[in-house]
Structures are given as C-alpha cells and as structure tokens.
Scaffold this motif. Sequence first.
Motif, PDB file in Angstrom:
ATOM      1  N   ASP A  71       0.810  -1.221   0.000  1.00  0.00           N
ATOM      2  CA  ASP A  71       0.000   0.000   0.000  1.00  0.00           C
ATOM      3  C   ASP A  71       0.845   1.273   0.000  1.00  0.00           C
ATOM      4  OD1 ASP A  71      -2.300  -1.508   0.015  1.00  0.00           O
ATOM      5  OD2 ASP A  71      -2.423  -1.558   2.203  1.00  0.00           O
ATOM      6  N   ILE A  72       2.143   1.120   0.105  1.00  0.00           N
ATOM      7  CA  ILE A  72       3.023   2.285   0.133  1.00  0.00           C
ATOM      8  C   ILE A  72       3.339   2.718  -1.298  1.00  0.00           C
ATOM      9  CG2 ILE A  72       5.310   3.120   0.788  1.00  0.00           C
ATOM     10  CD1 ILE A  72       5.247   1.334   3.174  1.00  0.00           C
ATOM     11  N   PRO A  73       3.176   4.004  -1.623  1.00  0.00           N
ATOM     12  CA  PRO A  73       3.483   4.484  -2.976  1.00  0.00           C
ATOM     13  C   PRO A  73       4.935   4.192  -3.349  1.00  0.00           C
ATOM     14  CG  PRO A  73       2.277   6.144  -1.730  1.00  0.00           C
ATOM     15  CD  PRO A  73       2.640   5.063  -0.749  1.00  0.00           C
ATOM     16  N   ASP A  74       5.183   4.006  -4.649  1.00  0.00           N
ATOM     17  CA  ASP A  74       6.524   3.681  -5.125  1.00  0.00           C
ATOM     18  C   ASP A  74       7.552   4.719  -4.686  1.00  0.00           C
ATOM     19  OD1 ASP A  74       5.627   1.398  -6.326  1.00  0.00           O
ATOM     20  OD2 ASP A  74       5.439   2.281  -8.323  1.00  0.00           O
ATOM     21  N   GLU A  75       7.169   5.984  -4.721  1.00  0.00           N
ATOM     22  CA  GLU A  75       8.095   7.053  -4.336  1.00  0.00           C
ATOM     23  C   GLU A  75       8.520   6.919  -2.884  1.00  0.00           C
ATOM     24  OE1 GLU A  75       8.209  11.956  -4.102  1.00  0.00           O
ATOM     25  OE2 GLU A  75       6.658  10.953  -5.296  1.00  0.00           O
ATOM     26  N   ALA A  76       7.556   6.581  -2.024  1.00  0.00           N
ATOM     27  CA  ALA A  76       7.863   6.402  -0.607  1.00  0.00           C
ATOM     28  C   ALA A  76       8.741   5.174  -0.389  1.00  0.00           C
ATOM     29  CB  ALA A  76       6.575   6.278   0.200  1.00  0.00           C
ATOM     30  N   ALA A  77       8.451   4.103  -1.127  1.00  0.00           N
ATOM     31  CA  ALA A  77       9.245   2.883  -1.013  1.00  0.00           C
ATOM     32  C   ALA A  77      10.685   3.121  -1.451  1.00  0.00           C
ATOM     33  CB  ALA A  77       8.614   1.775  -1.850  1.00  0.00           C
ATOM     34  N   GLN A  78      10.854   3.900  -2.514  1.00  0.00           N
ATOM     35  CA  GLN A  78      12.199   4.227  -2.984  1.00  0.00           C
ATOM     36  C   GLN A  78      12.954   5.061  -1.960  1.00  0.00           C
ATOM     37  OE1 GLN A  78      11.742   6.043  -6.838  1.00  0.00           O
ATOM     38  NE2 GLN A  78      10.795   4.224  -7.740  1.00  0.00           N
ATOM     39  N   ALA A  79      12.236   5.954  -1.297  1.00  0.00           N
ATOM     40  CA  ALA A  79      12.866   6.778  -0.267  1.00  0.00           C
ATOM     41  C   ALA A  79      13.319   5.921   0.912  1.00  0.00           C
ATOM     42  CB  ALA A  79      11.898   7.863   0.205  1.00  0.00           C
ATOM     43  N   LEU A  80      12.498   4.943   1.277  1.00  0.00           N
ATOM     44  CA  LEU A  80      12.870   4.027   2.358  1.00  0.00           C
ATOM     45  C   LEU A  80      14.107   3.222   1.976  1.00  0.00           C
ATOM     46  CD1 LEU A  80       9.390   2.694   3.529  1.00  0.00           C
ATOM     47  CD2 LEU A  80      11.001   4.033   4.893  1.00  0.00           C
ATOM     48  N   ALA A  81      14.116   2.728   0.742  1.00  0.00           N
ATOM     49  CA  ALA A  81      15.269   1.947   0.279  1.00  0.00           C
ATOM     50  C   ALA A  81      16.536   2.781   0.297  1.00  0.00           C
ATOM     51  CB  ALA A  81      15.003   1.415  -1.129  1.00  0.00           C
ATOM     52  N   ALA A  82      16.429   4.041  -0.099  1.00  0.00           N
ATOM     53  CA  ALA A  82      17.593   4.926  -0.143  1.00  0.00           C
ATOM     54  C   ALA A  82      18.116   5.247   1.253  1.00  0.00           C
ATOM     55  CB  ALA A  82      17.239   6.216  -0.875  1.00  0.00           C
ATOM     56  N   SER A  83      17.258   5.124   2.265  1.00  0.00           N
ATOM     57  CA  SER A  83      17.667   5.458   3.631  1.00  0.00           C
ATOM     58  C   SER A  83      18.387   4.306   4.334  1.00  0.00           C
ATOM     59  CB  SER A  83      16.447   5.881   4.453  1.00  0.00           C
ATOM     60  OG  SER A  83      15.540   4.800   4.617  1.00  0.00           O
ATOM     61  N   VAL A  84      18.426   3.145   3.691  1.00  0.00           N
ATOM     62  CA  VAL A  84      19.155   2.008   4.261  1.00  0.00           C
ATOM     63  C   VAL A  84      20.643   2.204   3.980  1.00  0.00           C
ATOM     64  CG1 VAL A  84      19.461  -0.493   4.218  1.00  0.00           C
ATOM     65  CG2 VAL A  84      17.180   0.490   3.857  1.00  0.00           C
ATOM     66  N   PRO A  85      21.498   2.210   5.015  1.00  0.00           N
ATOM     67  CA  PRO A  85      22.927   2.426   4.792  1.00  0.00           C
ATOM     68  C   PRO A  85      23.533   1.461   3.776  1.00  0.00           C
ATOM     69  CG  PRO A  85      22.447   2.706   7.110  1.00  0.00           C
ATOM     70  CD  PRO A  85      21.174   2.197   6.460  1.00  0.00           C
ATOM     71  N   PHE A  86      23.314   0.160   3.970  1.00  0.00           N
ATOM     72  CA  PHE A  86      23.772  -0.834   2.994  1.00  0.00           C
ATOM     73  C   PHE A  86      23.170  -2.192   3.330  1.00  0.00           C
ATOM     74  CE2 PHE A  86      26.446  -4.063   1.126  1.00  0.00           C
ATOM     75  CZ  PHE A  86      26.613  -3.571  -0.163  1.00  0.00           C
ATOM     76  N   PRO A  87      22.681  -2.909   2.338  1.00  0.00           N
ATOM     77  CA  PRO A  87      22.521  -2.496   0.941  1.00  0.00           C
ATOM     78  C   PRO A  87      21.341  -1.540   0.771  1.00  0.00           C
ATOM     79  CG  PRO A  87      21.604  -4.681   1.265  1.00  0.00           C
ATOM     80  CD  PRO A  87      22.232  -4.301   2.564  1.00  0.00           C
ATOM     81  N   LYS A  88      21.458  -0.638  -0.183  1.00  0.00           N
ATOM     82  CA  LYS A  88      20.438   0.393  -0.363  1.00  0.00           C
ATOM     83  C   LYS A  88      19.247  -0.163  -1.146  1.00  0.00           C
ATOM     84  CE  LYS A  88      22.994   4.644   0.265  1.00  0.00           C
ATOM     85  NZ  LYS A  88      22.201   4.946   1.457  1.00  0.00           N
ATOM     86  N   ARG A  89      18.487  -0.958  -0.464  1.00  0.00           N
ATOM     87  CA  ARG A  89      17.293  -1.572  -1.051  1.00  0.00           C
ATOM     88  C   ARG A  89      16.427  -2.089   0.091  1.00  0.00           C
ATOM     89  NH1 ARG A  89      17.933  -6.940  -0.166  1.00  0.00           N
ATOM     90  NH2 ARG A  89      20.048  -7.850  -0.262  1.00  0.00           N
ATOM     91  N   LEU A  90      15.222  -2.497  -0.267  1.00  0.00           N
ATOM     92  CA  LEU A  90      14.357  -3.145   0.712  1.00  0.00           C
ATOM     93  C   LEU A  90      14.841  -4.577   0.938  1.00  0.00           C
ATOM     94  CD1 LEU A  90      10.827  -1.969  -0.517  1.00  0.00           C
ATOM     95  CD2 LEU A  90      12.367  -0.864   1.123  1.00  0.00           C
ATOM     96  N   GLY A  91      14.579  -5.078   2.119  1.00  0.00           N
ATOM     97  CA  GLY A  91      14.955  -6.452   2.413  1.00  0.00           C
ATOM     98  C   GLY A  91      14.111  -7.440   1.631  1.00  0.00           C
ATOM     99  N   LYS A  92      14.651  -8.627   1.454  1.00  0.00           N
ATOM    100  CA  LYS A  92      13.935  -9.680   0.738  1.00  0.00           C
ATOM    101  C   LYS A  92      13.473 -10.739   1.736  1.00  0.00           C
ATOM    102  CE  LYS A  92      16.749  -8.986  -3.418  1.00  0.00           C
ATOM    103  NZ  LYS A  92      15.673  -8.281  -4.146  1.00  0.00           N
ATOM    104  N   ALA A  93      12.279 -11.271   1.512  1.00  0.00           N
ATOM    105  CA  ALA A  93      11.727 -12.270   2.425  1.00  0.00           C
ATOM    106  C   ALA A  93      12.662 -13.464   2.582  1.00  0.00           C
ATOM    107  CB  ALA A  93      10.365 -12.731   1.914  1.00  0.00           C
ATOM    108  N   GLU A  94      13.399 -13.782   1.515  1.00  0.00           N
ATOM    109  CA  GLU A  94      14.335 -14.911   1.564  1.00  0.00           C
ATOM    110  C   GLU A  94      15.447 -14.668   2.590  1.00  0.00           C
ATOM    111  OE1 GLU A  94      13.398 -13.317  -1.144  1.00  0.00           O
ATOM    112  OE2 GLU A  94      12.170 -14.798  -2.198  1.00  0.00           O
TER     113      GLU A  94
END
Length: 255
Positions: A203-226
Amino acid sequence: MQVKESTFLITGAASGLGAATAERLVAAGAKVVLCDVSDSISRHAAQLGERAKACMADITSSEQMQLAFDVAAKLSEEKGVAGVIHCAGVISVAKLVDREGNPADLDAYAKTININLVGTFNVMRLAAATMAKNTPNKDGERGVIINTASIAAFDGQVGQCAYSASKAGVVGMSLPAARELSRHAIRVMAIAPGVFETPMMGDIPDEAAQALAASVPFPKRLGKAEEFAQLAEHIIVNSMLNGEVIRLDGGIRMQ
C-alpha cells in the motif's frame, strides 16, 4: 537442532516472510505446517509438496491454534514439533490526534495489540506446552520459538503508537520467555525486520518505497523475504542463539 526431517509450524505462511520461510525449510528437508487466515494457504502448501500441510487458523484463537499444533504433531509422526516461526501480524497507522482534532480510535489500537502481541503470546504458550513433551535431541534440546518483532519496536515513527507498542511487547517477552523455558530446553528468539518487500508494503506508494530503500545504509534496497528465512534457518541450527532479538535491517535507523 537439525532442519532435515524436523517439523515446524509457521504462522503468516500464506505470503511474505512466512511463505519464504516455509519454502526454505521444505527445501532443506523439513516438514512444515503453514498456518494463516488466508484461504490461499492451501494452494501454497500444495505447491510445496507432501512435506507441507495447510491449516487455516487465527493466531488470537486458542482453539484454532491448538488444532494447528495438533496437525503439526501428526505430521511429525510422533517425533514432535521442533520449532515455530511466528510471522503473522498486522501493520497499523493512526495518529493520536487527526487533522480535524479527533482522538485515535481506541478499538483500532486494541485490535493491533490483540493480534500482534496477544496473538504472539497465544502461539508461544501453545508452542511451549507442545514442545515440552518432546524427547530431547542429542544436544538436549526440545524446541525453538522464533517470533517476529520489528525495528518499529525501537525506532517507531509518527502514527505507529499501536504498532510500535505491539512489537516492543514482542521484544520484551523474548528474554523472560527464554529464561522460563530453559528448564524445558526450549529456546526463544525474535527477529526485528526493517523495511522488507512483502505484501504489507504493497500500500506504500513507489516514491515512498524508494525513499525508504535509499535510507538504508547498505545495501540500499528493501529487504527480501528470503533473507528473513535464511536468518530463521540459522537460528534453528545454532543452539547458542537464545533470548535475543536480532535486527535485520541493513543498518537503518528510522526517524
């Protein structure tokens, strides 16, 4: 504890973290009971083959969850349920006072607490009672419980009073539960994921999701369920992991 030929119950297993964990454990030779309130749980279990069974159950229901544990015990062929990975839960967002000056809905707050915190306690107590009957393995261990917390337990944002409180409760139960269940040779752990690519994020807009990913120090992405599933498997096999909460977040600290 060995994964191969052991039996595990996984809640919230219809999608996201729970589904990925079920897939990983089955691939490693385990038997799993997939538990969820979604009717898609049967389809997912069928895709995993004969080592997986589905059981629709509400984590806040004592009767339904006891039935799920009974299904797992039967699947184990009298070896006992070796572990529970509890992934079921909800995300809620509500400010204490909205833009019109209205107070937050109390029933909505209570619902979040009931599902995320009381539901976790319900699953944990039934798991403990079930595993306490197991014959200890060669290392003297009877079982392991892995709960799902969240970084919101530590870095709650505006509007997350209910969600943060519920997950902080999960964190708070980890050590006392581990201490208590040590006499039964049962370990208790919790994983606190950061921002992950799961249906809850849908439900989170793509722009917000990208901002969250960019705020992760490393790796700069969302986590994967795996990656959650990989950590859950390591907790199962590493007997020294007990009474702790592990942040799985790429170093992010929410503001």
